[in-house]
Design a protein around this motif. Structure first.
Motif, mmCIF file in Angstrom:
data_model
loop_
_atom_site.group_PDB
_atom_site.id
_atom_site.type_symbol
_atom_site.label_atom_id
_atom_site.label_comp_id
_atom_site.label_asym_id
_atom_site.label_seq_id
_atom_site.Cartn_x
_atom_site.Cartn_y
_atom_site.Cartn_z
ATOM 1 N N TYR A 1 0.846 -1.201 0.000
ATOM 2 C CA TYR A 1 0.000 0.000 0.000
ATOM 3 C C TYR A 1 0.880 1.251 0.000
ATOM 4 N N ASP B 1 -14.550 5.546 -2.210
ATOM 5 C CA ASP B 1 -13.149 5.226 -2.478
ATOM 6 C C ASP B 1 -12.346 6.522 -2.456
ATOM 7 N N ARG B 2 -11.098 6.452 -1.958
ATOM 8 C CA ARG B 2 -10.312 7.687 -1.924
ATOM 9 C C ARG B 2 -9.970 8.129 -3.337
ATOM 10 N N VAL C 1 -18.024 6.090 6.318
ATOM 11 C CA VAL C 1 -16.693 6.036 5.705
ATOM 12 C C VAL C 1 -15.623 5.507 6.650
ATOM 13 N N CYS D 1 -16.181 1.685 6.198
ATOM 14 C CA CYS D 1 -15.629 1.142 4.951
ATOM 15 C C CYS D 1 -14.184 1.594 4.746
ATOM 16 N N ASN D 2 -13.530 1.970 5.840
ATOM 17 C CA ASN D 2 -12.086 2.228 5.844
ATOM 18 C C ASN D 2 -11.609 3.200 4.782
ATOM 19 N N VAL D 3 -12.332 4.295 4.619
ATOM 20 C CA VAL D 3 -11.873 5.258 3.617
ATOM 21 C C VAL D 3 -11.755 6.667 4.181
ATOM 22 N N GLY D 4 -12.518 6.966 5.251
ATOM 23 C CA GLY D 4 -12.506 8.358 5.717
ATOM 24 C C GLY D 4 -12.608 8.533 7.218
ATOM 25 N N GLU E 1 -7.627 6.839 8.216
ATOM 26 C CA GLU E 1 -7.373 7.276 6.844
ATOM 27 C C GLU E 1 -7.024 8.766 6.789
ATOM 28 N N CYS F 1 -18.552 11.084 2.905
ATOM 29 C CA CYS F 1 -19.245 10.904 1.629
ATOM 30 C C CYS F 1 -19.622 12.279 1.093
ATOM 31 N N VAL G 1 -12.861 11.925 -1.241
ATOM 32 C CA VAL G 1 -13.308 10.590 -1.661
ATOM 33 C C VAL G 1 -14.359 10.703 -2.764
ATOM 34 N N THR H 1 -17.795 9.147 -3.655
ATOM 35 C CA THR H 1 -18.857 8.354 -3.059
ATOM 36 C C THR H 1 -19.414 7.423 -4.132
#
Lengths: 114, 310, 222
Positions: free
Chosen positions: A61, C5-6, C31, C34-37, C41, C94, C114, C116
């Motif tokens: 990553y 997604d980033r 977010v 879902c490990n993005v925000g 992160e 989002c 990100v 959305t």
């Protein structure tokens, strides 16, 4: 065994390579390290089953992130070796130092120094 | 035959009990009217109607309704195709009225290939209604003289309604039921996907006949002659819902250099012979893709000429 | 949850432009899940942006923070004392987040970090899939509990189309044909007859097609 390895490698001990986080690797680069690598157990021999596999994915990553922002991904690496392989540990340290020397100082460090 | 639904030539041929023979023509990728006229000239008098494809494989071409009207001018009966991918229910209904006003009498209702495969994969798709609902909509406009919202039309579009069926898509056991559903929704005739796997098609037709579907609807078997081994392999691997048995590919390959196209035509002719006798099959839909000039020869050798005048 | 997604780092760096001091604002709602925000992160993005800018000799000062949610004014309020300290604020929520922020702080610029993507869930750790299209008129019980609006590439209500092969959708072998699953489920249950029912054209007025939507619960409105 009195094995020597390059003195510019700073060792940070963790209970398992699985404990290494993306942020640890990034912060090292951010703070000016020219390279950073994770030395984990051989695949399939993790005491915590998959710690080293997870570490490998985190290393990948960080490699991707560095590539995206224009820094050589080779500055970050994952190695696997067993705890009994002292000579291999020294060899890896030398190998990584050689690699980084070829790449030169991190652009982050150069700019910080400027 | 006073109770004709549309009065199209195709309808009359089928209703009179003749073995129907339809063709296909893709509109040009541009406004090249002459090229279109040249292509369809090969089909004139050889088939009962010519399908005019609607941005097939999601590649932009001259609109199917416009190309259909050019066929009319050339004295050829079009089978206007419409897909649900590119229009919402407003555009669909106005186009249905439009094509009828221009003299078009056959319409084939399709979902349409997803734009992912086409030359505008970035497009937003519509799919406001699906092919089943489109069939039902055309029937409602024709038989009840009403729009989808139940408002009355002044003159109802009297169209002969077609639908597609792919016996080779999955799940196989459901395919004949979906065919039944399309007939229930209002399909007057069916044109199947190109057939190469005859065993599977025989099985499919047996199920359709057992359910009595052939008595409620005219089923035309789809035939596309293979031009080359490459084409067969491409269809086998790349075209969704296409079933090309290895035995067919092998047969073409073994025909030898320079004889593959003839072998492809021979296979098609054998298929047509079998379809003539197959219970429930009311005709053949010949899709000679970019091979329109071969249609007269194929029609001649298949013994389907002259086409009946009804 | 809402899945995102980033954005590519290049795009985020372009948004940040010449800013010298930015706030990266995460959200502890969807977010984070879902490990993005989430906090994590936010930290990674902060470090990455600092590295990227340090490399160019244009150091960037980055502050990290995550709000309980960015879709509630009371939480958005929590940055009122600090928002003026930054040249730009990057929201990792989002698409709702940067909008609530922009509405609350009209003079400031908020950037989305990100993209959305959909309403879905985690089918396994690290993999999320779309499940709902938010059409505003749920009818999944007609389809064996599987939504053809969200999960069929053509949103067919009377599927499957002729492109279904080996349980996969015609658009890609990586996409499940939801109609294949629906049919098989109904067949196993012995309820094939339910699939023979003609499903009429859907009323899309409750979906986005009816214009921007609003939910009002009178008993709560003050």
């Amino acid at each position: 065994m009195r094995l020597s390895y390059p003195s510019n490698v700073k060792i940070i001990q963790v209970p398992c390579s699985g404990r290494v986080d993306i942020l640890h690797l990034l912060r090292a680069i951010e703070d000016g390290a020219d390279g950073v690598y994770v030395a984990g157990c051989l695949e399939g021999e993790c005491h915590f089953l998959t710690g080293n596999v997870k570490a490998k994915k985190k290393v990948q990553y960080v490699k991707n992130v560095l590539e995206e922002i224009g820094i050589e991904p080779e500055r970050v690496e994952m190695f696997n070796l067993s705890s009994g392989e002292g000579p291999r540990f020294a060899e890896i340290a030398k190998e990584m130092v050689e690699r980084i020397k070829e790449l030169g100082p991190s652009p982050v460090k150069i700019q910080k120094a400027a | 035959m006073t109770d004709l639904k549309s009065g199209s030539n195709l309808e009359k041929v089928l209703r009179a009990g003749h073995f129907a023979f339809t063709g296909e023509c893709g509109p040009p990728k541009g406004a090249n009217v002459e090229h279109l006229k040249e292509k369809v000239a090969h089909l004139k008098g050889m088939v009962d109607a010519v399908n005019v494809t609607d941005n097939q494989t999601a590649v932009v071409r001259m609109s199917s309704w416009a190309a259909s009207t050019i066929l009319l001018q050339e004295g050829i009966e079009p089978n206007f195709q419409m897909v649900c991918r590119d229009r919402n229910r407003l555009a669909i209904q106005s186009d249905i009225l439009g094509v009828y006003a221009m003299g078009i009498r056959n319409m084939l209702c399709l979902s349409g290939d997803h734009q992912r495969f086409g030359n505008h994969p970035e497009a937003k798709n519509v799919y406001d209604i699906d092919s089943m609902q489109l069939i039902s909509l055309v029937k409602k406009m024709r038989d009840e003289g009403k729009f989808l919202n139940d408002e009355e039309t002044d003159v109802a579009p009297k169209l002969f309604i077609g639908a597609a069926s792919n016996p080779f898509a999955d799940p196989f056991e459901f395919r004949v039921h979906r065919l039944a559903k399309k007939i229930q929704a209002g399909a007057d005739f069916i044109q199947t996907q190109c057939i190469y796997n005859m065993d599977k098609f025989r099985e499919f037709m047996k199920m359709a006949v057992d359910m009595g579907l052939h008595e409620k609807c005219h089923i035309l078997a789809g035939v596309t002659p293979m031009k080359s081994v490459g084409m067969a392999q491409y269809m086998a691997r790349m075209v969704p819902g296409m079933d090309v048995p290895q035995s067919v590919v092998k047969r073409l390959r073994e025909a030898g250099k320079g004889k593959v196209a003839e072998e492809g035509i021979k296979y098609a002719l054998e298929q047509i012979e079998e379809f003539k006798e197959m219970e429930g099959v009311a005709g053949v839909h010949l899709m000679a893709i970019e091979w329109e000039h071969k249609v007269p020869e194929i029609a001649e050798r298949a013994g389907v000429l002259p086409r009946p005048v009804v | 949850m809402i899945v995102a997604d980033r954005k590519p780092l290049k795009e985020i760096l372009e948004m940040v432009g010449d800013s010298k001091k930015v706030l990266i604002l995460g959200c502890k709602g969807c977010v984070t899940v879902c490990n993005v925000g989430g906090n994590k992160e936010v930290g990674i993005l902060a470090s990455t942006l600092k590295i990227a800018r340090a490399k160019e000799g244009r150091p960037l000062e980055v502050e990290e923070k995550a709000l309980e949610r960015q879709c509630d004014p009371e939480y958005v309020d929590q940055i009122k004392d600090i928002v003026e300290d930054y040249d730009a604020v990057i929201s990792m929520a989002c698409g709702v987040g940067p909008q609530f922020l922009s509405e609350r702080y009209p003079g400031k610029r908020f950037f989305p970090a990100v993209n959305t993507t959909f309403f879905g869930g985690a089918v396994q750790h690290g993999i999320w899939e779309e499940r709902c299209a938010g059409c505003g008129a749920c009818g999944i019980h007609h389809f064996g509990g599987l939504c053809p609006i969200a999960r069929c590439s053509k949103s067919l209500l009377n599927g499957p189309c002729g492109g279904s092969a080996d349980g996969k959708c015609e658009i890609s072998k990586d996409v499940v044909c939801i109609w294949d699953l629906i049919v098989k489920k109904k067949m196993e249950e012995g309820h094939l007859d339910e699939l023979m029912i003609f499903r009429p054209p859907k009323v899309w007025t409750t979906a986005r097609d009816g214009g921007p939507r609003k939910s009002v619960r009178e008993e709560l409105v003050q």
